[in-house]
Write a protein that holds these residues in place. Structure first.
Motif, PDB file in Angstrom:
ATOM      1  N   MET A 176       0.835  -1.202   0.000  1.00 48.87           N
ATOM      2  CA  MET A 176       0.000   0.000   0.000  1.00 48.87           C
ATOM      3  C   MET A 176       0.872   1.255   0.000  1.00 48.87           C
ATOM      4  SD  MET A 176      -2.949  -1.209   2.663  1.00 48.87           S
ATOM      5  CE  MET A 176      -3.880   0.303   2.597  1.00 48.87           C
ATOM      6  N   ILE A 177       1.908   1.267   0.815  1.00 48.15           N
ATOM      7  CA  ILE A 177       2.817   2.414   0.873  1.00 48.15           C
ATOM      8  C   ILE A 177       3.539   2.590  -0.462  1.00 48.15           C
ATOM      9  CG2 ILE A 177       4.942   3.283   1.950  1.00 48.15           C
ATOM     10  CD1 ILE A 177       3.979   1.893   4.536  1.00 48.15           C
ATOM     11  N   PHE A 178       3.867   1.481  -1.099  1.00 50.70           N
ATOM     12  CA  PHE A 178       4.593   1.452  -2.368  1.00 50.70           C
ATOM     13  C   PHE A 178       3.667   1.754  -3.559  1.00 50.70           C
ATOM     14  CE2 PHE A 178       7.034  -1.227  -5.550  1.00 50.70           C
ATOM     15  CZ  PHE A 178       8.148  -0.407  -5.580  1.00 50.70           C
ATOM     16  N   ASN A 179       2.390   2.036  -3.275  1.00 48.96           N
ATOM     17  CA  ASN A 179       1.368   2.333  -4.293  1.00 48.96           C
ATOM     18  C   ASN A 179       1.155   1.190  -5.281  1.00 48.96           C
ATOM     19  OD1 ASN A 179       0.538   4.819  -3.367  1.00 48.96           O
ATOM     20  ND2 ASN A 179       2.141   5.910  -4.481  1.00 48.96           N
ATOM     21  N   CYS A 180       1.138  -0.029  -4.771  1.00 48.61           N
ATOM     22  CA  CYS A 180       0.816  -1.179  -5.621  1.00 48.61           C
ATOM     23  C   CYS A 180      -0.661  -1.120  -5.996  1.00 48.61           C
ATOM     24  CB  CYS A 180       1.073  -2.485  -4.869  1.00 48.61           C
ATOM     25  SG  CYS A 180       2.794  -2.802  -4.551  1.00 48.61           S
ATOM     26  N   PRO A 181      -1.012  -1.697  -7.131  1.00 53.21           N
ATOM     27  CA  PRO A 181      -2.443  -1.761  -7.469  1.00 53.21           C
ATOM     28  C   PRO A 181      -3.205  -2.530  -6.383  1.00 53.21           C
ATOM     29  CG  PRO A 181      -1.079  -2.463  -9.326  1.00 53.21           C
ATOM     30  CD  PRO A 181      -0.163  -2.291  -8.161  1.00 53.21           C
ATOM     31  N   LYS A 182      -4.406  -2.078  -6.106  1.00 49.39           N
ATOM     32  CA  LYS A 182      -5.210  -2.715  -5.055  1.00 49.39           C
ATOM     33  C   LYS A 182      -5.436  -4.195  -5.324  1.00 49.39           C
ATOM     34  CE  LYS A 182      -7.619   1.404  -3.534  1.00 49.39           C
ATOM     35  NZ  LYS A 182      -8.893   2.108  -3.418  1.00 49.39           N
ATOM     36  N   LYS A 183      -5.570  -4.558  -6.589  1.00 47.10           N
ATOM     37  CA  LYS A 183      -5.814  -5.963  -6.930  1.00 47.10           C
ATOM     38  C   LYS A 183      -4.608  -6.850  -6.636  1.00 47.10           C
ATOM     39  CE  LYS A 183      -4.253  -5.561 -11.643  1.00 47.10           C
ATOM     40  NZ  LYS A 183      -4.360  -6.019 -12.981  1.00 47.10           N
ATOM     41  N   ALA A 184      -3.429  -6.252  -6.420  1.00 48.68           N
ATOM     42  CA  ALA A 184      -2.206  -7.031  -6.191  1.00 48.68           C
ATOM     43  C   ALA A 184      -1.811  -7.120  -4.720  1.00 48.68           C
ATOM     44  CB  ALA A 184      -1.048  -6.420  -6.987  1.00 48.68           C
ATOM     45  N   LEU A 185      -2.534  -6.466  -3.832  1.00 47.36           N
ATOM     46  CA  LEU A 185      -2.127  -6.432  -2.421  1.00 47.36           C
ATOM     47  C   LEU A 185      -2.159  -7.807  -1.759  1.00 47.36           C
ATOM     48  CD1 LEU A 185      -3.712  -3.088  -1.200  1.00 47.36           C
ATOM     49  CD2 LEU A 185      -1.316  -3.582  -1.718  1.00 47.36           C
ATOM     50  N   ILE A 186      -3.124  -8.622  -2.093  1.00 49.44           N
ATOM     51  CA  ILE A 186      -3.199  -9.974  -1.506  1.00 49.44           C
ATOM     52  C   ILE A 186      -1.973 -10.781  -1.939  1.00 49.44           C
ATOM     53  CG2 ILE A 186      -4.517 -12.140  -1.455  1.00 49.44           C
ATOM     54  CD1 ILE A 186      -5.938  -9.926   0.026  1.00 49.44           C
ATOM     55  N   GLN A 187      -1.625 -10.703  -3.211  1.00 51.77           N
ATOM     56  CA  GLN A 187      -0.467 -11.442  -3.709  1.00 51.77           C
ATOM     57  C   GLN A 187       0.834 -10.912  -3.101  1.00 51.77           C
ATOM     58  OE1 GLN A 187      -2.863 -10.181  -5.814  1.00 51.77           O
ATOM     59  NE2 GLN A 187      -3.878 -12.092  -6.287  1.00 51.77           N
ATOM     60  N   CYS A 188       0.916  -9.603  -2.890  1.00 47.37           N
ATOM     61  CA  CYS A 188       2.098  -9.028  -2.221  1.00 47.37           C
ATOM     62  C   CYS A 188       2.232  -9.612  -0.815  1.00 47.37           C
ATOM     63  CB  CYS A 188       1.987  -7.505  -2.138  1.00 47.37           C
ATOM     64  SG  CYS A 188       2.132  -6.646  -3.700  1.00 47.37           S
TER      65      CYS A 188
END
Length: 147
Positions: free
Chosen positions: A18-30
Protein backbone atom coordinates in the motif's frame (compact mmCIF):
# COMPACT_ATOMS: atom_id res chain seq x y z
CA UNK A 1 4.09 -19.49 16.99
CA UNK A 2 3.79 -19.89 13.22
CA UNK A 3 0.27 -18.40 13.17
CA UNK A 4 1.56 -15.08 14.53
CA UNK A 5 4.44 -15.12 12.04
CA UNK A 6 2.07 -15.86 9.16
CA UNK A 7 -0.36 -13.08 10.04
CA UNK A 8 2.23 -10.39 10.78
CA UNK A 9 4.37 -11.11 7.73
CA UNK A 10 1.29 -11.03 5.49
CA UNK A 11 0.17 -7.72 6.98
CA UNK A 12 3.66 -6.21 6.77
CA UNK A 13 4.06 -7.14 3.10
CA UNK A 14 0.58 -6.03 2.10
CA UNK A 15 0.94 -2.77 4.06
CA UNK A 16 4.24 -2.04 2.37
CA UNK A 17 2.50 -2.71 -0.92
CA UNK A 18 0.00 0.00 0.00
CA UNK A 19 2.82 2.41 0.87
CA UNK A 20 4.59 1.45 -2.37
CA UNK A 21 1.37 2.33 -4.29
CA UNK A 22 0.82 -1.18 -5.62
CA UNK A 23 -2.44 -1.76 -7.47
CA UNK A 24 -5.21 -2.71 -5.05
CA UNK A 25 -5.81 -5.96 -6.93
CA UNK A 26 -2.21 -7.03 -6.19
CA UNK A 27 -2.13 -6.43 -2.42
CA UNK A 28 -3.20 -9.97 -1.51
CA UNK A 29 -0.47 -11.44 -3.71
CA UNK A 30 2.10 -9.03 -2.22
CA UNK A 31 1.12 -10.24 1.23
CA UNK A 32 1.29 -13.88 0.15
CA UNK A 33 4.77 -13.46 -1.33
CA UNK A 34 6.10 -11.91 1.86
CA UNK A 35 4.32 -14.44 4.04
CA UNK A 36 5.75 -17.42 2.17
CA UNK A 37 9.26 -15.98 2.26
CA UNK A 38 9.16 -15.19 5.96
CA UNK A 39 7.61 -18.51 7.02
CA UNK A 40 10.20 -20.36 4.94
CA UNK A 41 12.97 -18.30 6.56
CA UNK A 42 11.68 -19.03 10.09
CA UNK A 43 11.15 -22.74 9.34
CA UNK A 44 14.64 -23.13 7.89
CA UNK A 45 16.12 -21.55 11.01
CA UNK A 46 14.02 -23.85 13.20
CA UNK A 47 15.47 -26.93 11.50
CA UNK A 48 19.02 -25.65 11.98
CA UNK A 49 19.87 -23.91 8.71
CA UNK A 50 22.19 -20.92 9.10
CA UNK A 51 20.67 -17.45 8.94
CA UNK A 52 22.42 -16.40 5.73
CA UNK A 53 21.49 -19.59 3.90
CA UNK A 54 17.88 -19.29 5.05
CA UNK A 55 17.83 -15.70 3.77
CA UNK A 56 19.15 -16.69 0.34
CA UNK A 57 16.59 -19.50 0.00
CA UNK A 58 13.70 -17.33 1.21
CA UNK A 59 14.63 -14.43 -1.10
CA UNK A 60 14.92 -16.88 -4.01
CA UNK A 61 11.46 -18.29 -3.29
CA UNK A 62 9.90 -14.83 -2.89
CA UNK A 63 11.22 -13.79 -6.27
CA UNK A 64 10.17 -17.00 -8.00
CA UNK A 65 6.67 -16.57 -6.54
CA UNK A 66 6.76 -12.97 -7.75
CA UNK A 67 7.57 -14.16 -11.28
CA UNK A 68 4.56 -16.46 -11.18
CA UNK A 69 2.29 -13.69 -9.86
CA UNK A 70 3.63 -11.20 -12.42
CA UNK A 71 2.91 -13.56 -15.29
CA UNK A 72 -0.48 -14.64 -13.95
CA UNK A 73 -1.78 -11.16 -13.08
CA UNK A 74 0.06 -9.28 -15.86
CA UNK A 75 1.67 -6.90 -13.41
CA UNK A 76 5.35 -5.87 -13.22
CA UNK A 77 7.38 -8.22 -11.06
CA UNK A 78 8.76 -5.41 -8.94
CA UNK A 79 5.30 -4.94 -7.41
CA UNK A 80 5.43 -8.37 -5.83
CA UNK A 81 9.16 -8.82 -5.22
CA UNK A 82 9.75 -5.56 -3.35
CA UNK A 83 6.74 -6.06 -1.09
CA UNK A 84 7.61 -9.72 -0.59
CA UNK A 85 11.22 -9.07 0.39
CA UNK A 86 10.32 -6.54 3.11
CA UNK A 87 10.00 -9.06 5.99
CA UNK A 88 13.51 -10.35 5.23
CA UNK A 89 15.19 -6.93 5.39
CA UNK A 90 17.53 -6.81 8.42
CA UNK A 91 16.27 -3.53 9.84
CA UNK A 92 16.59 -4.66 13.45
CA UNK A 93 20.25 -5.57 12.98
CA UNK A 94 20.99 -2.21 11.36
CA UNK A 95 19.24 -0.45 14.25
CA UNK A 96 21.27 -2.44 16.78
CA UNK A 97 24.48 -1.52 14.96
CA UNK A 98 23.65 2.19 15.08
CA UNK A 99 22.51 2.05 18.70
CA UNK A 100 25.69 0.27 19.75
CA UNK A 101 27.80 2.81 17.87
CA UNK A 102 26.04 5.70 19.63
CA UNK A 103 26.58 3.97 22.98
CA UNK A 104 30.33 3.61 22.22
CA UNK A 105 30.09 -0.18 22.04
CA UNK A 106 32.07 -0.40 18.83
CA UNK A 107 32.76 -4.14 18.82
CA UNK A 108 29.06 -4.95 19.00
CA UNK A 109 28.30 -2.21 16.47
CA UNK A 110 30.74 -3.63 13.93
CA UNK A 111 29.46 -7.15 14.51
CA UNK A 112 25.79 -6.16 14.05
CA UNK A 113 26.63 -3.95 11.08
CA UNK A 114 28.59 -6.69 9.35
CA UNK A 115 25.77 -9.18 9.90
CA UNK A 116 23.19 -6.73 8.52
CA UNK A 117 25.42 -6.15 5.50
CA UNK A 118 25.79 -9.89 4.91
CA UNK A 119 22.04 -10.44 5.26
CA UNK A 120 21.45 -7.71 2.67
CA UNK A 121 23.92 -9.43 0.38
CA UNK A 122 22.13 -12.73 0.92
CA UNK A 123 18.86 -11.11 -0.17
CA UNK A 124 20.58 -9.76 -3.29
CA UNK A 125 22.05 -13.21 -4.01
CA UNK A 126 18.61 -14.81 -3.74
CA UNK A 127 17.20 -12.24 -6.17
CA UNK A 128 20.08 -12.83 -8.57
CA UNK A 129 19.74 -16.62 -8.48
CA UNK A 130 16.03 -16.41 -9.21
CA UNK A 131 16.70 -14.10 -12.16
CA UNK A 132 19.21 -16.59 -13.55
CA UNK A 133 16.72 -19.42 -13.05
CA UNK A 134 14.02 -17.43 -14.82
CA UNK A 135 16.34 -16.70 -17.76
CA UNK A 136 17.22 -20.38 -18.10
CA UNK A 137 13.55 -21.38 -18.03
CA UNK A 138 12.70 -18.71 -20.59
CA UNK A 139 15.46 -19.87 -22.96
CA UNK A 140 14.38 -23.51 -22.67
CA UNK A 141 10.81 -22.59 -23.64
CA UNK A 142 11.68 -20.54 -26.72
CA UNK A 143 11.58 -22.53 -29.94
CA UNK A 144 14.81 -22.38 -31.88
CA UNK A 145 14.54 -21.63 -35.56
CA UNK A 146 17.32 -22.46 -37.98
CA UNK A 147 17.99 -20.23 -40.90
Amino acid sequence: MYIEQIVTSFIASAAFGMIFNCPKKALIQCGLAGMVGWVLYIWLQDIGVQRLTATVVAAYCVTMISYIFAKTYRTPIIVFSVSGIIPLVPGGLAYDAMRNAVENQYNEAVQSGAEAFMMSGAIALGLLLSEVTNQVIRKMRLPRYRE
